[in-house]
Write a protein that holds these residues in place. Structure first.
Motif, PDB file in Angstrom:
ATOM      1  N   LEU A   6     -14.782  26.083  19.034  1.00  0.00           N
ATOM      2  CA  LEU A   6     -15.588  27.203  19.066  1.00  0.00           C
ATOM      3  C   LEU A   6     -16.030  27.608  20.379  1.00  0.00           C
ATOM      4  N   SER A   7     -16.362  26.795  21.168  1.00  0.00           N
ATOM      5  CA  SER A   7     -17.405  26.383  22.644  1.00  0.00           C
ATOM      6  C   SER A   7     -16.100  26.121  23.375  1.00  0.00           C
ATOM      7  N   ASN A   8     -16.649  27.111  24.822  1.00  0.00           N
ATOM      8  CA  ASN A   8     -15.579  25.832  25.949  1.00  0.00           C
ATOM      9  C   ASN A   8     -15.968  24.450  26.271  1.00  0.00           C
ATOM     10  N   ILE A   9     -15.338  23.475  25.635  1.00  0.00           N
ATOM     11  CA  ILE A   9     -15.303  21.674  25.621  1.00  0.00           C
ATOM     12  C   ILE A   9     -15.181  21.474  27.582  1.00  0.00           C
ATOM     13  N   TYR A  10     -14.516  22.405  27.696  1.00  0.00           N
ATOM     14  CA  TYR A  10     -14.479  21.683  29.565  1.00  0.00           C
ATOM     15  C   TYR A  10     -15.968  21.721  30.186  1.00  0.00           C
ATOM     16  N   GLU A  11     -16.167  22.897  29.425  1.00  0.00           N
ATOM     17  CA  GLU A  11     -17.740  23.202  30.334  1.00  0.00           C
ATOM     18  C   GLU A  11     -19.470  22.986  29.489  1.00  0.00           C
ATOM     19  N   ARG A  12     -18.605  21.783  28.875  1.00  0.00           N
ATOM     20  CA  ARG A  12     -20.102  20.962  28.319  1.00  0.00           C
ATOM     21  C   ARG A  12     -20.330  19.787  28.934  1.00  0.00           C
ATOM     22  N   GLU A  13     -20.720  18.773  27.797  1.00  0.00           N
ATOM     23  CA  GLU A  13     -20.675  17.567  28.684  1.00  0.00           C
ATOM     24  C   GLU A  13     -19.622  16.515  28.598  1.00  0.00           C
ATOM     25  N   ASP A  14     -20.015  15.592  29.705  1.00  0.00           N
ATOM     26  CA  ASP A  14     -18.896  14.995  30.174  1.00  0.00           C
ATOM     27  C   ASP A  14     -18.060  14.164  28.440  1.00  0.00           C
ATOM     28  N   PHE A  15     -18.382  13.341  27.647  1.00  0.00           N
ATOM     29  CA  PHE A  15     -17.187  13.316  26.515  1.00  0.00           C
ATOM     30  C   PHE A  15     -16.506  13.879  25.377  1.00  0.00           C
ATOM     31  N   ARG A  16     -16.890  15.407  26.223  1.00  0.00           N
ATOM     32  CA  ARG A  16     -16.278  16.345  25.325  1.00  0.00           C
ATOM     33  C   ARG A  16     -15.711  17.122  26.427  1.00  0.00           C
ATOM     34  N   GLN A  17     -14.979  16.870  27.169  1.00  0.00           N
ATOM     35  CA  GLN A  17     -13.918  17.188  28.061  1.00  0.00           C
ATOM     36  C   GLN A  17     -12.770  15.774  27.714  1.00  0.00           C
ATOM     37  N   THR A  18     -13.466  15.327  26.986  1.00  0.00           N
ATOM     38  CA  THR A  18     -11.284  14.679  26.670  1.00  0.00           C
ATOM     39  C   THR A  18     -11.164  15.496  24.973  1.00  0.00           C
ATOM     40  N   SER A  19      -9.882  15.370  24.816  1.00  0.00           N
ATOM     41  CA  SER A  19      -9.052  15.919  23.456  1.00  0.00           C
ATOM     42  C   SER A  19      -8.418  15.059  22.999  1.00  0.00           C
ATOM     43  N   VAL A  20      -8.658  13.695  22.692  1.00  0.00           N
ATOM     44  CA  VAL A  20      -7.261  13.150  21.875  1.00  0.00           C
ATOM     45  C   VAL A  20      -6.478  13.184  21.858  1.00  0.00           C
ATOM     46  N   THR A  21      -6.638  14.734  20.978  1.00  0.00           N
ATOM     47  CA  THR A  21      -5.219  15.117  19.788  1.00  0.00           C
ATOM     48  C   THR A  21      -4.939  16.437  20.639  1.00  0.00           C
ATOM     49  N   LYS A  22      -5.352  16.468  21.560  1.00  0.00           N
ATOM     50  CA  LYS A  22      -4.349  17.987  22.604  1.00  0.00           C
ATOM     51  C   LYS A  22      -3.190  18.131  22.447  1.00  0.00           C
ATOM     52  N   GLU A  23      -3.332  16.534  23.059  1.00  0.00           N
ATOM     53  CA  GLU A  23      -1.332  15.664  23.897  1.00  0.00           C
ATOM     54  C   GLU A  23      -0.366  16.330  22.343  1.00  0.00           C
ATOM     55  N   VAL A  24      -0.604  16.399  20.509  1.00  0.00           N
ATOM     56  CA  VAL A  24      -0.351  15.894  19.601  1.00  0.00           C
ATOM     57  C   VAL A  24      -0.376  17.815  19.308  1.00  0.00           C
ATOM     58  N   CYS A  25      -0.530  17.946  19.622  1.00  0.00           N
ATOM     59  CA  CYS A  25      -0.814  19.819  19.288  1.00  0.00           C
ATOM     60  C   CYS A  25       0.227  20.849  20.149  1.00  0.00           C
ATOM     61  N   VAL A  26       0.704  21.620  19.689  1.00  0.00           N
ATOM     62  CA  VAL A  26       1.742  22.533  20.098  1.00  0.00           C
ATOM     63  C   VAL A  26       1.083  23.966  21.364  1.00  0.00           C
ATOM     64  N   LYS A  27      -0.524  23.592  20.790  1.00  0.00           N
ATOM     65  CA  LYS A  27      -1.001  24.725  21.564  1.00  0.00           C
ATOM     66  C   LYS A  27      -3.191  24.414  21.554  1.00  0.00           C
ATOM     67  N   GLN A  28      -3.720  25.012  22.191  1.00  0.00           N
ATOM     68  CA  GLN A  28      -4.909  24.274  22.530  1.00  0.00           C
ATOM     69  C   GLN A  28      -5.721  25.334  22.998  1.00  0.00           C
ATOM     70  N   PHE A  29      -6.696  26.668  21.768  1.00  0.00           N
ATOM     71  CA  PHE A  29      -7.516  27.166  21.859  1.00  0.00           C
ATOM     72  C   PHE A  29      -8.833  27.090  22.525  1.00  0.00           C
ATOM     73  N   TYR A  30      -9.792  27.641  23.123  1.00  0.00           N
ATOM     74  CA  TYR A  30     -10.813  27.183  23.020  1.00  0.00           C
ATOM     75  C   TYR A  30     -12.333  28.349  23.884  1.00  0.00           C
ATOM     76  N   GLY A  31     -13.604  28.060  23.489  1.00  0.00           N
ATOM     77  CA  GLY A  31     -14.648  28.959  24.056  1.00  0.00           C
ATOM     78  C   GLY A  31     -14.645  30.729  23.939  1.00  0.00           C
ATOM     79  N   LYS A  32     -13.542  30.839  22.904  1.00  0.00           N
ATOM     80  CA  LYS A  32     -13.565  32.431  22.290  1.00  0.00           C
ATOM     81  C   LYS A  32     -14.351  32.253  21.028  1.00  0.00           C
TER      82      LYS A  32
END
Ligand code: DQA
Length: 154
Positions: A108-134
């Motif tokens: 829901l939120s823009n994880i890349y503009e929040r606390e440092d620990f939220r800016q890493t996604s360990v799941t993103k690379e195994v997903c076909v796409k990521q949507f965030y911040g909207k």
């Protein structure tokens, strides 16, 4: 069952921990949205796109992993908001990686503009796409993306 109905694409939506508490969480990040309102929007948009949808919310890693395992045989694709697990759960990452159906990560939120620990996604690379911040539109964008992807490949 008609041929057309047989062809309906089934999507599994998984909301991770604390998303049942939407409405009581940080309004700046998540607005006034409740999980109920969010699910209504997801269902309405899925119906418009002609997709069949099942929605789950779990606070435990085990239940998320079991649902991912089951989705292999039950669904054409998965939309997952792993919530805080996004940032450290290699177990959920592995469960996504073993699937042969497409998995889309949403936030829901823009994880890349929040606390440092939220800016890493360990799941993103195994997903076909990521949507965030909207907010809820991260989910509807994911549905549209999967609708187009699944129609291309069938
Ligand atoms: C979230 C972002 C995560 O960092 C957080 O732990 C959540 C929700 C989002 O949808 O923006 O619970 O995944």
């Amino acid at each position: 069952m008609s041929k057309e109905l047989n062809n309906i694409k089934k999507i599994c939506v998984i909301h991770g921990p604390n998303l049942n508490m939407l409405g009581h969480r940080d309004k700046e990040q998540y607005g006034n949205l409740t999980l109920d309102k969010l699910n209504k929007k997801i269902r309405m948009f899925a119906t418009e796109l002609g997709l069949e949808i099942s929605i789950y919310q779990f606070n435990s890693e085990e239940k998320i992993i079991k649902t991912l395992h089951r989705s292999r045989k039950l669904y054409h694709a998965v939309i997952i908001n792993p919530a805080a697990f996004t940032h450290y759960s290699y177990a959920i990452r592995d469960a996504i990686e073993l699937l042969t159906i497409p998995v889309v990560e949403v936030h829901l939120s823009n994880i890349y503009e929040r606390e440092d620990f939220r800016q890493t996604s360990v799941t993103k690379e195994v997903c076909v796409k990521q949507f965030y911040g909207k907010k809820e539109n991260s989910y509807t964008d994911a549905l549209k993306f999967l609708h187009d992807l699944l129609n291309k490949s069938s």
